[in-house]
Design an enzyme around this catalytic site. Structure first.
Site, PDB file in Angstrom:
ATOM      1  N   GLY A   1       0.898  -1.177   0.006  1.00  0.00           N
ATOM      2  CA  GLY A   1       0.161  -0.164  -0.082  1.00  0.00           C
ATOM      3  C   GLY A   1       1.073   1.164  -0.362  1.00  0.00           C
ATOM      4  O   GLY A   1       0.828   2.475   0.174  1.00  0.00           O
ATOM      5  N   ALA A   2       2.043   1.433   0.276  1.00  0.00           N
ATOM      6  CA  ALA A   2       2.545   2.516  -0.048  1.00  0.00           C
ATOM      7  C   ALA A   2       2.663   3.117  -1.623  1.00  0.00           C
ATOM      8  O   ALA A   2       2.483   4.342  -1.119  1.00  0.00           O
ATOM      9  CB  ALA A   2       4.478   2.164   0.176  1.00  0.00           C
ATOM     10  N   GLY A   3       2.545   2.652  -2.601  1.00  0.00           N
ATOM     11  CA  GLY A   3       2.537   3.131  -3.597  1.00  0.00           C
ATOM     12  C   GLY A   3       1.220   4.094  -3.639  1.00  0.00           C
ATOM     13  O   GLY A   3       0.808   4.785  -4.383  1.00  0.00           O
ATOM     14  N   ASP A   4       0.618   3.477  -2.897  1.00  0.00           N
ATOM     15  CA  ASP A   4      -1.367   3.638  -3.045  1.00  0.00           C
ATOM     16  C   ASP A   4      -0.944   4.977  -1.879  1.00  0.00           C
ATOM     17  O   ASP A   4      -1.690   6.260  -2.474  1.00  0.00           O
ATOM     18  CB  ASP A   4      -2.699   2.676  -2.708  1.00  0.00           C
ATOM     19  CG  ASP A   4      -2.087   1.617  -3.149  1.00  0.00           C
ATOM     20  OD1 ASP A   4      -2.394   2.134  -4.710  1.00  0.00           O
ATOM     21  OD2 ASP A   4      -2.928   0.498  -2.967  1.00  0.00           O
TER      22      ASP A   4
END
Length: 85
Positions: free
Chosen positions: A27-30
């Site tokens: 989820g870091a990219g999101d």
């Protein structure tokens, strides 16, 4: 972990990620994209938005799971105050 690099007409600028005790990068990219969009909607410059996106994407990796690490508007403002930024 490497942060982000912005290439533009004025040259290239690096936005290093802070050192964190990463647990899960899910989820870091999101998180990065969401914070970037939210900051741009709020009227921040692109550079300010990228810097915040890198910071909060990094912070999001300090807990397990994508949803658990995702900040909301209130937690972003609170974390900024606690970090003195």
């Amino acid at each position: 972990a490497a942060g982000a690099v912005l290439h533009g007409r004025d040259g290239t600028r690096a936005f290093p990620a802070p050192d964190v005790d990463a647990v899960d990068a899910t989820g870091a990219g999101d998180c990065f994209n969401g914070v970037l969009a939210a900051r741009l909607v709020d009227g921040s410059s692109f550079e300010e938005a990228v810097a915040d996106a890198v910071l909060f994407a990094s912070i999001s990796t300090t807990v397990a799971g994508a949803r658990e690490g995702m900040p909301d508007g209130g937690s972003i403002a609170d974390r900024r105050r606690r970090l003195g930024i």
